[in-house]
Design an enzyme around this catalytic site. Structure first.
Site, PDB file in Angstrom:
ATOM      1  CG  MET B  47      78.541  50.247  46.742  1.00  8.76           C
ATOM      2  SD  MET B  47      77.278  51.041  45.769  1.00  8.76           S
ATOM      3  CE  MET B  47      77.484  50.226  44.193  1.00  8.76           C
ATOM      4  CG  ASP B  48      81.339  42.705  49.530  1.00 16.76           C
ATOM      5  OD1 ASP B  48      82.340  42.193  50.073  1.00 16.76           O
ATOM      6  OD2 ASP B  48      80.534  42.051  48.838  1.00 16.76           O
ATOM      7  N   GLY B  49      77.994  43.045  50.005  1.00 14.13           N
ATOM      8  CA  GLY B  49      77.113  42.474  51.019  1.00 14.13           C
ATOM      9  C   GLY B  49      75.629  42.495  50.706  1.00 14.13           C
ATOM     10  CB  SER B 242      79.878  47.703  53.152  1.00 12.25           C
ATOM     11  OG  SER B 242      79.594  47.172  51.882  1.00 12.25           O
TER      12      SER B 242
END
Lengths: 305, 297
Positions: B47-49, B242
């Site tokens: 779950m990046d960003g 992501s």
């Protein structure tokens, strides 16, 4: 103070507009990294105009303009996928695809040595590939033997060290002999280390490291509590190099998978997936992959401040 | 006249409900169509960003992670509706402890709040009968978060419909290291016991026994795998990261050797149904080839 090196101009060809980066002073800082083959560099200055072309020797070590020397990866890993599909598209046999693949590899090895990459690891044969038809496997190993024999001189001349990693127990004896000779003969070469993974899988690598550690525990050399990530790193097959962790992994043929290659070592590796099949990869594909790498922000779990 | 605002409010509430029902119905139709092809059994998310999202929208620091949590709930709903049995998420890496103490603390507080909310009656856990696992070096967490995590694991232990694996204080290399350590300890203990029991045999059978002993002494792949924390789930079929970064960041290295990798450019709070559908369609494309290979192996 900027220095000016002006070789004798021998031919004049047009330079694309906007490519040169110039200083404000009249003295032009000539760095081989900004010059490409067959390109004339025009120096606009307040005092004088100098026009010259690079000599043959300087062309040898030049980096393409698109790449910055300080951002070059130290270790590049490549999954050379797509030989079979390339051969099928051309209406050829699978072994023709592998032959074309070897030629593509030679080009990439040469470029890597020229561009200052220190380690190049290539996935030649996976443990999963043993299910391929026997005739194809036999051809692959004989191709490997022929390539090693014919390229040995080249490797020596270009100061390339070759190392093989993987489970060599199933390889033919003639190939094993050649591999040992190749590794011995090139072990002092320093410019580029070419690591060829044959009969390799990331899980197998971790397993053999685990067995090595278990043996050392059994022999009383180390205590179980002393087992840490550094110890595992020492026991992995990539301990043959100073830079075991690839900065960039390239996989050709558009498949979005790692396929059990360098499992532990890929923890923070930047991945690049090229659409071309391996025999078509070549210089332009390599530059695109390296450019993509140079634009990435690597944080290793932390924060860019 | 005074009733008009009330009536408008009721009407807009009704329209909203109607729209939600229409979207829900269309989504379920779409899922039925997709389900005609193979559906992945296990999906993993990096779950990046979140922080970049907060910056992009001009929100304050912690809001990105809160928006990320909402996106996560939505994705879990879609996954379980589609029939995906296992979902793994990378909530917090051991490397993330190196961030600023304030950020680490606010993340821990947010995680504590959200972990506790999983036990509430209206939570997604009860809605879908989710069994929750917390995977990672839990000793590195503070006592409160660890206690909450253990409580959730115990409370959901009897659920069997679907599984959610939350990787917290996790690193793949740490997971492999712990598995290697355990394998060495197990083998070492086994070898001490085994060598003790062969002392009283006569010469011939002693040699034979030693041969068997040598065979069994060697650690095998299954020994390492059964000691992995993630052994409670099969390997992920798809890994989605992501924000467009294409790297694994020390997540499930052992388990994703043959997984389909997806790197949508959207930041995690922007992730939506279309990204999930796209990932699954790509998975379906390469599925038959991979199944054939698996059978051959």
């Amino acid at each position: 103070m900027l220095s000016l090196r002006v070789p004798t101009p021998t031919s004049f060809r047009r330079l694309h507009a906007g490519r040169s980066r110039l200083s404000r002073d009249c003295l032009f800082s000539y760095s081989p990294s900004f010059v490409n083959r067959g390109v004339r560099l025009r120096v606009r200055s307040t005092k004088s105009e100098v026009v010259f072309t690079p000599t043959e020797e300087e062309e040898e070590v030049t980096l393409p303009e698109e790449l910055q020397p300080e951002l070059m990866p130290k270790h590049v890993a490549i999954i050379m996928d797509g030989n079979g599909r390339w051969a099928k598209n051309q209406g050829l046999q699978p072994w023709d695809g592998h032959r074309a693949g070897v030629e593509a590899l030679k080009e990439i090895v040469e470029l890597s040595g020229r561009w200052g990459i220190q380690v190049l690891t290539v996935f030649a044969f996976s443990t999963d590939n043993w299910i391929r038809p026997r005739i194809e496997i036999d051809f692959l190993f004989s191709l490997f033997e022929r390539s090693l024999k014919s390229e040995f001189q080249n490797l020596a001349q270009n100061n390339v060290r070759i190392s093989i990693i993987g489970d060599s127990s199933k390889l033919p004896k003639s190939l094993l002999r050649l591999i040992n000779e190749g590794e011995e003969g090139t072990k002092n070469n320093k410019r580029l280390q070419l690591i060829v993974a044959v009969g390799y899988s990331g899980k197998y690598d971790v397993l053999q490291a685990c067995r090595g550690i278990a043996q050392r525990v059994k022999d009383g050399e180390i205590d179980v509590d002393e087992i840490d990530e550094g110890l595992i790193e020492q026991e992995l097959e990539t301990n043959c190099t100073e830079f075991p962790y690839p900065d960039l992994l390239i996989r050709t043929s558009g498949e979005l998978r790692v396929s059990n290659f360098l499992l532990w070592q890929l923890a923070y590796t930047e991945l690049f997936f090229a659409q071309e099949l391996w025999p078509d990869f070549g210089r332009s594909g390599y530059i695109e992959a390296l450019m993509s790498f140079q634009q990435r922000q690597r944080r290793f779990g932390g924060r860019k401040s | 006249m005074a009733e008009l605002p009330g009536q408008i409010k009721r009407m807009s509430g009704g329209i909203k409900q109607l729209l939600e029902q229409i979207f829900g119905f269309s989504r379920r139709c779409l899922f039925r169509i997709i389900s005609m092809g193979p559906i992945p059994n296990h999906l993993a998310f990096i779950m990046d960003g979140n922080r970049r999202y907060a910056k992009k929208c001009g929100l304050e620091e912690g809001s990105g992670h809160k928006a990320g949590f909402s996106a996560l709930m939505l994705m879990l709903q879609y996954c379980y509706e589609l029939g995906i049995q296992y979902v793994t998420i990378y909530a917090f890496s051991i490397d993330n402890f190196r961030r600023q103490p304030e950020e680490v603390q606010s993340l821990m507080d947010l995680m504590l709040e959200k972990i506790k909310s999983l036990l509430e009656k209206e939570s997604i856990v009860h809605q879908y009968g989710i069994r929750v696992y917390f995977i990672g070096n839990l000793a590195l967490l503070n006592d409160q978060v660890r206690a909450a995590a253990e409580k959730v694991m115990n409370a959901t232990a009897k659920n069997s419909r679907v599984v959610l694996l939350i990787c917290i204080a996790y690193n793949s290399t740490d997971e492999i290291l712990q598995a290697v350590k355990k394998s060495c300890i197990n083998k070492y203990t086994y070898n001490i016991e085994a060598s003790g029991s062969y002392k009283h045999e006569d010469t011939d059978s002693e040699i034979e026994a030693k041969d068997i002993e040598n065979q069994e002494k060697k650690i095998q792949l299954v020994d390492i795998e059964e000691n992995m924390q993630m052994s409670v789930a099969p390997n992920p079929d798809i890994l989605i990261r992501s924000s467009g970064e294409t790297r694994l960041s020390n997540f499930l290295l052992w388990q994703t050797g043959n997984s389909q990798l997806c790197f949508p450019a959207a930041l995690w709070p922007e992730i939506g149904l279309r990204h999930l559908v796209w990932a699954i369609l790509n998975f379906q494309r390469s599925h038959s080839y991979l199944e054939k290979r698996k059978k051959q192996l």
